[in-house]
Design a protein around this motif. Structure first.
Motif, PDB file in Angstrom:
ATOM      1  N   GLY A 385       0.787  -1.223   0.000  1.00  0.00           N
ATOM      2  CA  GLY A 385       0.000   0.000   0.000  1.00  0.00           C
ATOM      3  C   GLY A 385       0.819   1.274   0.000  1.00  0.00           C
ATOM      4  N   THR A 386       2.145   1.146  -0.055  1.00  0.00           N
ATOM      5  CA  THR A 386       3.012   2.318  -0.125  1.00  0.00           C
ATOM      6  C   THR A 386       3.994   2.153  -1.271  1.00  0.00           C
ATOM      7  OG1 THR A 386       4.660   1.398   1.391  1.00  0.00           O
ATOM      8  CG2 THR A 386       2.850   2.687   2.372  1.00  0.00           C
ATOM      9  N   ALA A 387       4.507   3.279  -1.715  1.00  0.00           N
ATOM     10  CA  ALA A 387       5.555   3.279  -2.736  1.00  0.00           C
ATOM     11  C   ALA A 387       6.827   3.796  -2.073  1.00  0.00           C
ATOM     12  CB  ALA A 387       5.158   4.161  -3.904  1.00  0.00           C
ATOM     13  N   ARG A 388       7.910   3.013  -2.110  1.00  0.00           N
ATOM     14  CA  ARG A 388       9.177   3.387  -1.473  1.00  0.00           C
ATOM     15  C   ARG A 388      10.225   3.676  -2.546  1.00  0.00           C
ATOM     16  NH1 ARG A 388      12.412   2.629   3.277  1.00  0.00           N
ATOM     17  NH2 ARG A 388      10.562   1.911   4.415  1.00  0.00           N
ATOM     18  N   LEU A 389      10.684   4.913  -2.538  1.00  0.00           N
ATOM     19  CA  LEU A 389      11.755   5.335  -3.426  1.00  0.00           C
ATOM     20  C   LEU A 389      13.013   5.546  -2.579  1.00  0.00           C
ATOM     21  CD1 LEU A 389      13.078   6.527  -5.991  1.00  0.00           C
ATOM     22  CD2 LEU A 389      12.061   8.731  -5.349  1.00  0.00           C
ATOM     23  N   SER A 390      14.100   4.864  -2.928  1.00  0.00           N
ATOM     24  CA  SER A 390      15.344   4.960  -2.160  1.00  0.00           C
ATOM     25  C   SER A 390      16.474   5.419  -3.072  1.00  0.00           C
ATOM     26  CB  SER A 390      15.712   3.605  -1.534  1.00  0.00           C
ATOM     27  OG  SER A 390      14.713   3.191  -0.625  1.00  0.00           O
ATOM     28  N   HIS A 437       1.447  13.438   2.577  1.00  0.00           N
ATOM     29  CA  HIS A 437       1.096  12.478   3.636  1.00  0.00           C
ATOM     30  C   HIS A 437       2.049  11.279   3.643  1.00  0.00           C
ATOM     31  CE1 HIS A 437      -2.546  14.808   4.167  1.00  0.00           C
ATOM     32  NE2 HIS A 437      -2.843  14.644   2.888  1.00  0.00           N
ATOM     33  N   GLY A 438       3.290  11.529   3.248  1.00  0.00           N
ATOM     34  CA  GLY A 438       4.314  10.487   3.288  1.00  0.00           C
ATOM     35  C   GLY A 438       5.378  10.844   4.316  1.00  0.00           C
ATOM     36  N   ARG A 439       6.549  10.254   4.184  1.00  0.00           N
ATOM     37  CA  ARG A 439       7.620  10.542   5.139  1.00  0.00           C
ATOM     38  C   ARG A 439       8.977  10.327   4.478  1.00  0.00           C
ATOM     39  NH1 ARG A 439       5.672   5.473   6.443  1.00  0.00           N
ATOM     40  NH2 ARG A 439       7.232   3.807   6.723  1.00  0.00           N
ATOM     41  N   ALA A 450      33.360   1.659   6.734  1.00  0.00           N
ATOM     42  CA  ALA A 450      33.948   2.912   7.204  1.00  0.00           C
ATOM     43  C   ALA A 450      33.152   4.090   6.654  1.00  0.00           C
ATOM     44  CB  ALA A 450      35.407   2.998   6.778  1.00  0.00           C
ATOM     45  N   ASN A 451      32.952   4.098   5.332  1.00  0.00           N
ATOM     46  CA  ASN A 451      32.055   5.073   4.714  1.00  0.00           C
ATOM     47  C   ASN A 451      30.674   4.422   4.626  1.00  0.00           C
ATOM     48  OD1 ASN A 451      34.111   6.858   4.486  1.00  0.00           O
ATOM     49  ND2 ASN A 451      34.365   6.692   2.265  1.00  0.00           N
ATOM     50  N   ARG A 452      29.897   4.676   5.605  1.00  0.00           N
ATOM     51  CA  ARG A 452      28.609   3.973   5.709  1.00  0.00           C
ATOM     52  C   ARG A 452      27.646   4.367   4.596  1.00  0.00           C
ATOM     53  NH1 ARG A 452      27.353   5.610  11.792  1.00  0.00           N
ATOM     54  NH2 ARG A 452      28.066   7.577  10.893  1.00  0.00           N
ATOM     55  N   GLY A 453      27.822   5.578   4.068  1.00  0.00           N
ATOM     56  CA  GLY A 453      26.906   6.027   3.032  1.00  0.00           C
ATOM     57  C   GLY A 453      25.559   6.430   3.633  1.00  0.00           C
ATOM     58  N   LEU A 454      24.696   6.932   2.801  1.00  0.00           N
ATOM     59  CA  LEU A 454      23.369   7.375   3.228  1.00  0.00           C
ATOM     60  C   LEU A 454      22.329   6.859   2.241  1.00  0.00           C
ATOM     61  CD1 LEU A 454      21.656   9.145   5.176  1.00  0.00           C
ATOM     62  CD2 LEU A 454      21.906  10.988   3.501  1.00  0.00           C
ATOM     63  N   THR A 455      21.280   6.273   2.775  1.00  0.00           N
ATOM     64  CA  THR A 455      20.132   5.864   1.960  1.00  0.00           C
ATOM     65  C   THR A 455      18.944   6.722   2.371  1.00  0.00           C
ATOM     66  OG1 THR A 455      20.913   3.596   1.733  1.00  0.00           O
ATOM     67  CG2 THR A 455      18.570   3.995   1.344  1.00  0.00           C
ATOM     68  N   ALA A 456      18.523   7.589   1.475  1.00  0.00           N
ATOM     69  CA  ALA A 456      17.357   8.446   1.711  1.00  0.00           C
ATOM     70  C   ALA A 456      16.162   7.835   1.023  1.00  0.00           C
ATOM     71  CB  ALA A 456      17.623   9.862   1.190  1.00  0.00           C
ATOM     72  N   SER A 457      15.109   7.580   1.792  1.00  0.00           N
ATOM     73  CA  SER A 457      13.918   6.912   1.239  1.00  0.00           C
ATOM     74  C   SER A 457      12.700   7.813   1.370  1.00  0.00           C
ATOM     75  CB  SER A 457      13.654   5.587   1.974  1.00  0.00           C
ATOM     76  OG  SER A 457      14.751   4.714   1.839  1.00  0.00           O
ATOM     77  N   LEU A 458      11.927   7.864   0.297  1.00  0.00           N
ATOM     78  CA  LEU A 458      10.658   8.575   0.280  1.00  0.00           C
ATOM     79  C   LEU A 458       9.544   7.538   0.265  1.00  0.00           C
ATOM     80  CD1 LEU A 458      11.369  11.362  -2.395  1.00  0.00           C
ATOM     81  CD2 LEU A 458      11.857  11.375   0.066  1.00  0.00           C
ATOM     82  N   ILE A 459       8.682   7.561   1.276  1.00  0.00           N
ATOM     83  CA  ILE A 459       7.575   6.593   1.355  1.00  0.00           C
ATOM     84  C   ILE A 459       6.276   7.341   1.060  1.00  0.00           C
ATOM     85  CG2 ILE A 459       6.297   5.019   2.827  1.00  0.00           C
ATOM     86  CD1 ILE A 459       9.944   5.708   3.549  1.00  0.00           C
ATOM     87  N   PHE A 460       5.665   7.036  -0.059  1.00  0.00           N
ATOM     88  CA  PHE A 460       4.404   7.652  -0.481  1.00  0.00           C
ATOM     89  C   PHE A 460       3.242   6.670  -0.285  1.00  0.00           C
ATOM     90  CE2 PHE A 460       7.631   9.679  -3.098  1.00  0.00           C
ATOM     91  CZ  PHE A 460       7.265  11.009  -3.086  1.00  0.00           C
ATOM     92  N   PRO A 461       2.070   7.158   0.096  1.00  0.00           N
ATOM     93  CA  PRO A 461       0.870   6.304  -0.007  1.00  0.00           C
ATOM     94  C   PRO A 461       0.549   6.103  -1.488  1.00  0.00           C
ATOM     95  CG  PRO A 461       0.480   8.217   1.427  1.00  0.00           C
ATOM     96  CD  PRO A 461       1.760   8.469   0.690  1.00  0.00           C
ATOM     97  N   SER A 462       0.553   4.880  -1.948  1.00  0.00           N
ATOM     98  CA  SER A 462       0.333   4.640  -3.372  1.00  0.00           C
ATOM     99  C   SER A 462      -1.165   4.616  -3.678  1.00  0.00           C
ATOM    100  CB  SER A 462       0.980   3.316  -3.812  1.00  0.00           C
ATOM    101  OG  SER A 462       0.384   2.237  -3.133  1.00  0.00           O
ATOM    102  N   SER A 463      -1.499   4.943  -4.909  1.00  0.00           N
ATOM    103  CA  SER A 463      -2.924   4.962  -5.322  1.00  0.00           C
ATOM    104  C   SER A 463      -3.314   3.684  -6.033  1.00  0.00           C
ATOM    105  CB  SER A 463      -3.184   6.150  -6.252  1.00  0.00           C
ATOM    106  OG  SER A 463      -2.356   6.088  -7.396  1.00  0.00           O
ATOM    107  N   VAL A 464      -2.388   2.730  -6.205  1.00  0.00           N
ATOM    108  CA  VAL A 464      -2.688   1.452  -6.893  1.00  0.00           C
ATOM    109  C   VAL A 464      -2.313   0.322  -5.978  1.00  0.00           C
ATOM    110  CG1 VAL A 464      -2.166   0.014  -8.870  1.00  0.00           C
ATOM    111  CG2 VAL A 464      -2.345   2.469  -9.154  1.00  0.00           C
TER     112      VAL A 464
END
Length: 464
Positions: A385-390, A437-439, A450-464
């Motif tokens: 029920g959500t769309a996750r973009l990372s 209305h996401g996060r 050592a270089n952990r890196g960063l994962t930025a994720s956008l969680i949207f309420p999906s319409s499908v």
């Protein structure tokens, strides 16, 4: 007394008073109805008993004649009870029975008496009077016979029913009155607590919240809605204070450089005026970008883009953004890898979603440059029920204790400001996600590296 007047003016008490009035009206109608039905039932039972007596007496007369009738009436008259037996002559004088006197004219007409009548017994003393109903019938020989029944017992029963109903309803009414005042007082106390909290909020303490009782009633729902609004206002005010502080810090330096260069050029200290003007234009462009970003964040947080919401294809937007930034990544020695699930749609604003994705990709390219693993991974998946973009990179990453700060305006981990940027990118991303209305979630790409890196994720309420 003042508190009582306030209590009586409260909506809860007025509603309770209205319900109490309706209850009293219904209770009164119930008393009248039950009493009337009881009287009617008792009267019918009395008439049935008298009719049964008359039938038996007529049967005795048919079998045994006048002498048998007189013996039967005399025997029944001596028995204790509420029945009345009278034998009178053709002129109405009482010849036998258990009644001393009757109302005048009662024996002149045959059949049921029209109304209850009064009579006296042989055992009565003084002016005692009794009430009864009776049936009169005439004998062939001119005698008149009255068979009736005293109404004292039915009357006592009616009084008992009426009193019982009045006591029961009175007790219920008293209980309702007590509950009425208790509810009104409780409601008034809760309103007073809400008013006190509102007063403290108006005095400037935005950390205050309206109290809730945990019952989930209308007061709790109102408090929860207002508390959510207060939390939003507090957050906006905190952002405003933070912006004011950061503007003074981050914009003062470029403005000072602009002034110094313009002053040096004016004084003739700069030999290459074209280079100086180009530097001034570059500084001005950076300031314009900063203010444009601030205006965009303010627009998003104000919700002015809500009217432009529609169903958009998130898969297509992510693919276009990845293709657009792929060339930039290659120029920085990075490789952008996209893994995008097709057909994912959301309800949102295409421009703002594209801006948020672009900000994440721009940050990833900026901070992943020179990383041991020069890869930026873009993934889009549908999850329950959500769309996750990372967007994941393998740069220095963001310490967990600073992840709350990096989404604030003008906050940059690069304290030396060696990398280009305004410190507003993630602030805009978070504002866009709140509007949709996401996060926004920030995590380590490889927590053990050592270089952990960063994962930025956008969680949207999906319409499908």
């Amino acid at each position: 007394m003042k508190r009582l007047r306030v209590l009586l003016r409260s909506t809860a008490v007025r509603l309770s008073a209205l319900f109490l009035l309706l209850f009293a009206i219904c209770a009164g109608i119930l008393v009248i109805y039950v009493t009337a039905m009881s009287e009617r039932l008792l009267e019918q039972q009395t008439r049935d008993a008298v009719a049964s007596e008359v039938s038996e007496i007529q049967a005795v007369y048919d079998r045994n004649g006048v002498n048998g009738l007189l013996r039967t009436l005399e025997r029944r008259a001596r028995q204790p009870g509420a029945n009345l037996y009278v034998i009178a002559g053709p002129t109405g004088e009482i010849l036998a029975g258990n009644v001393a006197s009757l109302a005048p004219g009662l024996l002149e007409e045959e059949g049921w008496t029209d109304d209850p009548f009064t009579y006296t017994r042989f055992t009565d003393e003084g002016k005692a009077r009794h009430v009864a109903i009776a049936q009169v019938f005439f004998m062939p020989n001119g005698l008149r016979v009255l068979v009736g029944r005293d109404l004292q017992e039915p009357e006592n029963f009616r009084v008992l029913i009426r009193r019982a109903l009045m006591v029961a309803l009175g007790t219920m009414g008293l209980g309702a009155l007590i509950i009425w005042f208790a509810i009104g007082r409780n409601a008034l106390k809760r309103i007073d607590r809400m008013s006190e909290a509102s007063t403290r909020i108006m005095e400037g303490d935005l950390s205050q919240r309206l109290p809730t009782s945990g019952t989930g009633d209308e007061f709790d729902r109102l408090s929860e809605s207002l508390n959510a609004m207060l939390e939003r206002i507090e957050k906006l005010n905190e952002g405003l204070r933070q912006v004011s502080d950061n503007i003074a810090h981050d914009l003062k330096t470029p403005l000072t450089r602009l002034r110094n260069r313009a002053e040096a050029a004016l004084a003739g200290h700069e030999m290459d005026h074209q280079t100086t003007l180009e530097q001034i234009i570059g500084e001005s462009d950076q300031l314009i970008r900063t203010f444009n970003a601030l205006l965009m964040i303010s627009r998003v947080e104000a919700g002015s883009a809500v009217a432009e919401m529609s169903t958009i294809g998130l898969s297509g937007i992510v693919a276009d953004s990845a293709e657009l930034y792929e060339a930039l990544a290659e120029d920085r020695g990075l490789r952008l890898v996209a893994d995008i699930a097709p057909g994912i749609t959301i309800t949102g604003n295409r421009e703002l979603v594209g801006q948020a994705i672009g900000n994440l990709l721009d940050n990833a390219i900026k901070y992943a440059e020179g990383a041991l693993d020069p890869i930026i991974r873009v993934t889009l998946r549908s999850e329950g029920g959500t769309a996750r973009l990372s967007v994941a990179d393998y740069g220095p990453g963001v310490p967990s204790e600073r992840r709350v700060d990096v989404v604030k305006r003008f906050v940059r981990l690069d304290e030396s400001r060696s990398k280009p940027g305004t410190g507003l990118g993630l602030s805009l991303v978070e504002a866009v996600m709140e509007l949709h209305h996401g996060r926004l979630e920030l995590d380590d790409t490889e927590p053990q590296a050592a270089n952990r890196g960063l994962t930025a994720s956008l969680i949207f309420p999906s319409s499908v």
